[in-house]
Design a protein around this motif. Structure first.
Motif, PDB file in Angstrom:
ATOM      1  N   LEU A   1      -5.202  -6.394 -31.924  1.00 62.07           N
ATOM      2  CA  LEU A   1      -4.799  -6.421 -33.332  1.00 62.07           C
ATOM      3  C   LEU A   1      -5.932  -5.897 -34.218  1.00 62.07           C
ATOM      4  CD1 LEU A   1      -2.749  -7.146 -35.483  1.00 62.07           C
ATOM      5  CD2 LEU A   1      -3.634  -9.489 -35.477  1.00 62.07           C
ATOM      6  N   ILE A   2      -7.156  -6.239 -33.872  1.00 63.49           N
ATOM      7  CA  ILE A   2      -8.320  -5.747 -34.632  1.00 63.49           C
ATOM      8  C   ILE A   2      -8.366  -4.231 -34.587  1.00 63.49           C
ATOM      9  CG2 ILE A   2     -10.838  -5.609 -34.647  1.00 63.49           C
ATOM     10  CD1 ILE A   2     -10.914  -8.513 -33.732  1.00 63.49           C
ATOM     11  N   ILE A   3      -8.220  -3.666 -33.379  1.00 60.86           N
ATOM     12  CA  ILE A   3      -8.256  -2.211 -33.216  1.00 60.86           C
ATOM     13  C   ILE A   3      -7.137  -1.547 -34.002  1.00 60.86           C
ATOM     14  CG2 ILE A   3      -8.001  -0.332 -31.554  1.00 60.86           C
ATOM     15  CD1 ILE A   3      -9.299  -2.180 -29.462  1.00 60.86           C
ATOM     16  N   ALA A   4      -5.934  -2.119 -33.917  1.00 57.06           N
ATOM     17  CA  ALA A   4      -4.780  -1.562 -34.616  1.00 57.06           C
ATOM     18  C   ALA A   4      -4.995  -1.578 -36.130  1.00 57.06           C
ATOM     19  CB  ALA A   4      -3.517  -2.339 -34.256  1.00 57.06           C
ATOM     20  N   LEU A   5      -5.473  -2.695 -36.653  1.00 64.09           N
ATOM     21  CA  LEU A   5      -5.693  -2.814 -38.097  1.00 64.09           C
ATOM     22  C   LEU A   5      -6.812  -1.899 -38.579  1.00 64.09           C
ATOM     23  CD1 LEU A   5      -5.332  -6.679 -38.582  1.00 64.09           C
ATOM     24  CD2 LEU A   5      -3.734  -4.891 -39.320  1.00 64.09           C
ATOM     25  N   ILE A   6      -7.853  -1.755 -37.762  1.00 62.66           N
ATOM     26  CA  ILE A   6      -8.963  -0.862 -38.119  1.00 62.66           C
ATOM     27  C   ILE A   6      -8.467   0.579 -38.226  1.00 62.66           C
ATOM     28  CG2 ILE A   6     -11.097   0.179 -37.234  1.00 62.66           C
ATOM     29  CD1 ILE A   6     -11.577  -2.507 -38.469  1.00 62.66           C
TER      30      ILE A   6
ATOM     31  N   PHE B   1     -12.621 -12.385 -38.853  1.00 62.81           N
ATOM     32  CA  PHE B   1     -11.694 -13.515 -38.936  1.00 62.81           C
ATOM     33  C   PHE B   1     -10.449 -13.384 -38.054  1.00 62.81           C
ATOM     34  CE2 PHE B   1     -14.172 -13.461 -42.805  1.00 62.81           C
ATOM     35  CZ  PHE B   1     -14.548 -14.781 -42.948  1.00 62.81           C
ATOM     36  N   ILE B   2     -10.293 -12.249 -37.401  1.00 59.17           N
ATOM     37  CA  ILE B   2      -9.150 -12.074 -36.498  1.00 59.17           C
ATOM     38  C   ILE B   2      -9.657 -12.128 -35.056  1.00 59.17           C
ATOM     39  CG2 ILE B   2      -7.332 -10.486 -35.732  1.00 59.17           C
ATOM     40  CD1 ILE B   2      -7.103  -9.507 -38.591  1.00 59.17           C
ATOM     41  N   LYS B   3      -8.980 -12.872 -34.207  1.00 55.38           N
ATOM     42  CA  LYS B   3      -9.464 -13.135 -32.851  1.00 55.38           C
ATOM     43  C   LYS B   3      -8.920 -12.164 -31.802  1.00 55.38           C
ATOM     44  CE  LYS B   3     -11.671 -16.680 -34.449  1.00 55.38           C
ATOM     45  NZ  LYS B   3     -13.139 -16.621 -34.596  1.00 55.38           N
ATOM     46  N   TRP B   4      -7.732 -11.574 -32.050  1.00 56.01           N
ATOM     47  CA  TRP B   4      -7.111 -10.731 -31.043  1.00 56.01           C
ATOM     48  C   TRP B   4      -7.645  -9.298 -31.125  1.00 56.01           C
ATOM     49  CZ3 TRP B   4      -4.259 -13.900 -34.395  1.00 56.01           C
ATOM     50  CH2 TRP B   4      -3.797 -15.080 -33.808  1.00 56.01           C
ATOM     51  N   LYS B   5      -8.278  -8.834 -30.041  1.00 59.03           N
ATOM     52  CA  LYS B   5      -8.946  -7.538 -30.034  1.00 59.03           C
ATOM     53  C   LYS B   5      -7.988  -6.372 -30.285  1.00 59.03           C
ATOM     54  CE  LYS B   5     -12.792  -8.909 -27.062  1.00 59.03           C
ATOM     55  NZ  LYS B   5     -13.517  -8.651 -25.798  1.00 59.03           N
TER      56      LYS B   5
END
Length: 231
Positions: A188-193, A182-186
């Motif tokens: 941000l995805i990496i950071a949150l993961i 549900f998150i589009k910015w790569k």
């Protein structure tokens, strides 16, 4: 053309019967006696027949056939479970077992469900979410723990899951799926993961005191499953 509604509802019924309604007691009995296999398979049959009854007699027959084959497969599993050649290979067997079930469901969808109407077509998105959530909270948590046992990274004399371990893992798995899906910015995805893994590692070590690699392996499993479900 495949009936997507039939297939998704079939998969949902399978997951509920094979995982959600399989209690610890049933799981232990299934692993030790044909009676346990029968009880588990009967639950799977009834759930699949109930869910697929919305498609009429062909749906009910499909659920009955799939559930009956489920009994046959689990009976074979019980017979060979103590085979020394299967030691530390339960992960492969688990994946092979589920692959067979899904292949049977796909075959029945392409035969019995082919000419049926696309019931609940407008709700297919919600049904897919239900399949994803159950896969993450039940199937993936079981698969990851089987893998950990196969790798001899946790004591086998303890219960399959420690206190609230499955709840923690289910929450983490769903959060990974939400982040990826549900998150589009790569970036941000990496950071949150990475942040989520740090939190999972810290909390897991405090509660269960496993080796660091245990949390890493389980996290990778949930990450892979989430990526698969995204597609």
């Amino acid at each position: 053309m495949m009936n997507n509604s039939f297939f998704v509802i079939f998969i949902l019924a399978h997951l509920i019967g094979d995982f959600v309604l399989q209690t610890d007691k049933i799981a232990k009995e299934k692993a030790s006696s044909i009676k346990g296999v029968f009880v588990h398979s009967l639950i799977v049959i009834l759930v699949q027949m109930l869910f697929l009854s919305v498609f009429g007699i062909k749906g009910i027959i499909s659920g009955l056939i799939s559930g009956s084959i489920h009994f046959f497969i689990d009976s074979i599993k019980l017979y060979i479970s103590k085979n020394i050649f299967l030691k530390n290979k339960q992960t492969l067997y688990f994946l092979f077992d589920q692959a067979i079930h899904i292949a049977i469901i796909l075959f029945l969808t392409l035969t019995f469900g082919k000419e049926l109407g696309e019931n609940y077509k407008e709700h297919i998105g919600y049904l897919k979410y239900a399949v994803s959530i159950i896969t993450l909270t039940y199937a993936s948590t079981v698969a990851s723990k089987i893998l950990i046992f196969d790798l001899d990274l946790v004591p086998k004399d303890k219960g399959f899951f420690m206190k609230d371990e499955r709840i923690l893992d289910a929450i983490v798995a769903i959060l990974i799926w939400i982040i990826i899906g549900f998150i589009k910015w790569k970036l941000l995805i990496i950071a949150l993961i990475l942040v989520l893994f740090s939190l999972y590692l810290a909390l897991g070590k405090k509660l269960y005191k496993y080796y660091n690699k245990v949390y890493f392996i389980k996290y990778i499993v949930y990450l892979i499953v989430s990526l698969i479900l995204k597609f």
